[in-house]
Design an enzyme around this catalytic site. Structure first.
Site, PDB file in Angstrom:
ATOM      1  CB  SER A   1      -0.675   0.057   1.119  1.00 58.67           C
ATOM      2  OG  SER A   1      -1.830  -1.023   1.126  1.00 58.67           O
TER       3      SER A   1
ATOM      4  CB  THR B   1      -3.845   4.773   1.678  1.00 61.33           C
ATOM      5  OG1 THR B   1      -3.647   3.258   1.417  1.00 61.33           O
ATOM      6  CG2 THR B   1      -4.297   5.557   0.565  1.00 61.33           C
TER       7      THR B   1
ATOM      8  CD  GLU C   1      -7.032   3.552   2.518  1.00 58.81           C
ATOM      9  OE1 GLU C   1      -6.104   2.925   2.012  1.00 58.81           O
ATOM     10  OE2 GLU C   1      -6.888   3.886   3.641  1.00 58.81           O
TER      11      GLU C   1
ATOM     12  CG  ASP D   1      -5.511  -4.365   2.430  1.00 60.88           C
ATOM     13  OD1 ASP D   1      -4.870  -5.050   1.332  1.00 60.88           O
ATOM     14  OD2 ASP D   1      -4.824  -4.006   3.475  1.00 60.88           O
TER      15      ASP D   1
ATOM     16  CG  ASP E   1      -3.702  -0.042  -2.380  1.00 60.55           C
ATOM     17  OD1 ASP E   1      -4.672  -0.700  -2.698  1.00 60.55           O
ATOM     18  OD2 ASP E   1      -3.216   0.154  -1.304  1.00 60.55           O
ATOM     19  CG  HIS E   2      -2.345  -3.814  -3.436  1.00 65.33           C
ATOM     20  ND1 HIS E   2      -3.200  -4.387  -2.675  1.00 65.33           N
ATOM     21  CD2 HIS E   2      -1.993  -2.750  -2.541  1.00 65.33           C
ATOM     22  CE1 HIS E   2      -3.390  -4.060  -1.270  1.00 65.33           C
ATOM     23  NE2 HIS E   2      -2.292  -2.960  -1.179  1.00 65.33           N
TER      24      HIS E   2
ATOM     25  CG  HIS F   1      -0.745  -6.521  -0.985  1.00 64.73           C
ATOM     26  ND1 HIS F   1      -0.131  -5.638  -0.879  1.00 64.73           N
ATOM     27  CD2 HIS F   1      -1.773  -6.722  -0.102  1.00 64.73           C
ATOM     28  CE1 HIS F   1      -0.528  -4.995   0.172  1.00 64.73           C
ATOM     29  NE2 HIS F   1      -1.528  -5.765   0.768  1.00 64.73           N
TER      30      HIS F   1
HETATM   31 ZN    ZN Z   1      -3.107  -1.434   0.223  1.00 68.28          ZN
END
Ligand code: ZN
Ligand code: NAG
Ligand code: NAG
Ligand code: NAG
Ligand code: NAG
Length: 572
Positions: free
Chosen positions: A136, A189, A332, A337, A380-381, A513
């Protein structure tokens, strides 16, 4: 441009006959015209010069126009608001899963999609400078600095020099700025927009920089989220700082923040009873705000993502109403996540639904407000390697082919051993608590019953009745599944998430991730074509700074000078 040339051609046509026009084009004098040849010659020369000048004029106009339209994108003339949303760890599969879950629970048709689906814009490649799979921190640095960096970097470049962020540059340019999250406000983040440290674990330092105790002093006007423990001195109950620095006091006394740590304080702002005093710091949880699945039963303690976002939008709009500049707000959906890391699909669908609701709230705001604005949202992923399918048994394809060859009947029925392609959203709908919440409940129960010396059998009954049946909504847990939880209570969260994933036929390939491209969503608007299609995550960072036309490189210069000075006096 076209209208400027029309009279020229029209006049020419009016003054000549059909065939003389032809002749003029070929550069010959027409035979049916009277007068000396040099007159026609002169006429031709004049016409030619005229055409030449007109063409040159056209070219100049075209170049000027295209230049003007380019500078229109990067140099806004009017006031602008920019809202950037990050769905941490949300990959494309999370959308399919949540869309189907919503259709199932609300009895909707297949065409009834999420708000996000209607604003699909493109996709983003996410790798970092140090790995094919980003974290992140590197992911958010790509957005804030528009530069690739190493996993763990909080707006630091691979050479460990700080890079200016779009939020800092916006503040320098007179914009108001805000951060809204559901995890710690010091998490990667939000930290990447408002601080600079070598590694993301430096939460103590990040908290200080965020309130203004950094190289640039205060750059954020509003922060809502969790992570209170990083702001309390280690002498206080509920602190997770290594030192005795009281960041709340520093924020209030040195940098003028108004601070609230509870729902009642938030409600005064949320229902618009009080004008939000800026700078405003609202830390509503010691660490994470609970998953939306659990939070909805604790809404008297914790505000939701959409409530925090709407309050922030209203506050920033009010604060900029008499300004030439608008605001930059980062929102966010932090815990999509976490549900991915835990492999908990029931927790995840509710996180994504709340994020979708927040996206709609921002769209509504942009529709209503007078100021031009854009919403861009991405991840972000991806987290968890989520797959909206998981077959627990193999289907003997090879064998079935042979059987097909030797089969004599031409039945239209599918063979009885043909696999059923499906997953069960009803299993997720039955869950009323996350595996995280239930694991905490188990640990509390074990702690309180330790003195009583409860048997394993009693504990297994408790796990089945109070956690698996009442919480997960699973009524057919096997003895083996329950016994495993009782023997490994420290793994209870993973084991309960597995019980629910398996029954829903939802698959996960990782607790970490993954490298899959993630989606971009947008309201559309000026300059958003630059992030259409498949782009690099840094191009989203480029878009952010270009849309509000702020000098991020100038901030980088300023930071470099200050960090050089600091590293001479102190080890940094
Ligand atoms: Zn992340
Ligand atoms: C609290 O912080 C101080 C330094 O600020 C340190 O000396 C002390 O050991 C810390 N105490 C605990 C319990 O961590
Ligand atoms: C939590 O709230 C939801 C929605 O309001 C409700 O359906 C559910 O029964 C509640 N769960 C618990 C454990 O109270
Ligand atoms: C949901 O829970 C009910 C009991 O409340 C149970 O009868 C049903 O089988 C469960 N459904 C699924 C899909 O697990
Ligand atoms: C343990 O015992 C206390 C009283 O001795 C009781 O209040 C509590 O509910 C018991 N806990 C369990 C899990 O049985």
């Amino acid at each position: 441009m076209a209208s400027a040339t029309t009279p020229l051609l029209a006049d020419d046509r009016r003054n000549s006959t059909a065939d003389s026009e032809d002749d003029a084009l070929r550069g010959r004098a027409s035979s049916n015209r009277s007068g000396p040849a040099w007159v026609f010659r002169l006429r031709e020369v004049l016409l030619f010069t005229w055409a030449l000048l007109a063409t040159a004029g056209l070219l100049i106009m075209a170049v000027w126009m295209s230049h003007k339209s380019q500078t229109d994108i990067s140099k806004p003339t009017g006031k602008r608001n920019l809202v950037f949303m990050v769905s941490d760890g949300m990959g494309p599969a999370s959308l399919s899963m949540t869309r189907s879950f919503r259709q199932y629970t609300q009895g909707l048709e297949y065409g009834n999609t999420l708000t996000l689906d209607k604003h699909f814009w493109g996709s983003s490649r996410t790798r970092s400078s140090s790995s094919l799979i980003t974290d992140s921190a590197a992911g958010a640095t790509a957005f804030s600095c528009a530069k690739k960096s190493y996993n763990g970097a909080i707006s630091m470049l691979p050479d460990h020099t700080p890079c200016g962020t779009v939020l800092e540059a916006a503040k320098r340019a007179g914009y108001m700025t805000g951060l809204v999250v559901t995890t710690d406000i010091t998490d990667a983040t939000p930290a990447c927009f408002s601080s600079h440290v070598d590694v993301r674990s430096q939460n103590d330092e990040i908290a200080l920089q965020q309130v203004g105790d950094g190289a640039l002093e205060r750059v954020v006007d509003l922060m809502f989220g969790g992570g209170r423990c990083h702001f309390l001195p280690n002498t206080t109950h509920g602190s997770c700082r290594a030192d005795d620095v009281d960041v709340i006091s520093i924020a209030k006394e040195k940098y003028g923040w108004t601070y609230t740590d509870n729902r009642a304080g938030f409600d005064d702002l949320w229902e618009g009873r009080l004008e939000v005093p800026l700078p405003m710091l609202g830390l509503f949880a010691s660490t994470d705000v609970p998953f939306e699945l659990d939070r909805r039963n604790m809404s008297d303690v914790y505000p939701s993502l959409s409530e925090m976002a709407m309050t922030a939008l209203r506050a920033l709009e009010k604060a900029t109403q008499d300004s030439n500049q608008g605001f930059f707000l980062m929102i966010e959906g932090s815990r999509i996540d976490h549900a991915g890391h835990y492999n908990d699909p029931a927790a995840q669908v509710h996180e994504v639904l709340e994020y979708d609701k927040t996206f709609q709230a921002v769209l509504d705001f942009l529709d209503e407000t007078k100021t031009e604005g854009v919403l861009v949202a991405t991840s972000d992923h991806e987290t968890g390697g989520l797959s909206v399918a998981k077959r627990m048994s193999t289907y003997p394809v090879f064998l079935s082919c042979i059987q097909k060859i030797i089969a004599t009947d031409n039945s239209l029925e599918l063979r009885s051993d043909y696999p059923e392609y499906l997953w069960y959203p009803g299993v997720l709908a039955n869950a009323s608590s996350s595996s995280e919440y239930l694991a905490i409940k188990l640990h509390q129960h074990i702690a309180s019953s330790a003195k009583n010396g409860t048997s394993k059998k009693d504990l297994q009954t408790y796990v089945n009745d109070e956690l698996v049946k009442a919480g997960l909504g699973v009524h057919d847990a096997t003895d083996a599944e329950l016994a495993e939880i009782v023997s490994n209570p420290e793994k209870a969260q993973d084991l309960m998430a597995k019980i629910i994933s398996q029954r829903a036929e939802i698959g996960w390939s990782s607790h970490g991730h993954s490298a899959v491209d993630v989606n971009i969503y947008s309201s559309g608007g000026s300059g958003t074509d630059a992030i259409r299609g498949n782009v690099e995550n840094t191009e989203i960072g480029d878009f952010l700074r270009n849309y509000i036309s702020v000098d991020v490189e100038g901030v980088t210069e300023e930071l470099r000078k200050k960090y050089q000075r600091r590293s001479k006096t102190a080890a940094f």
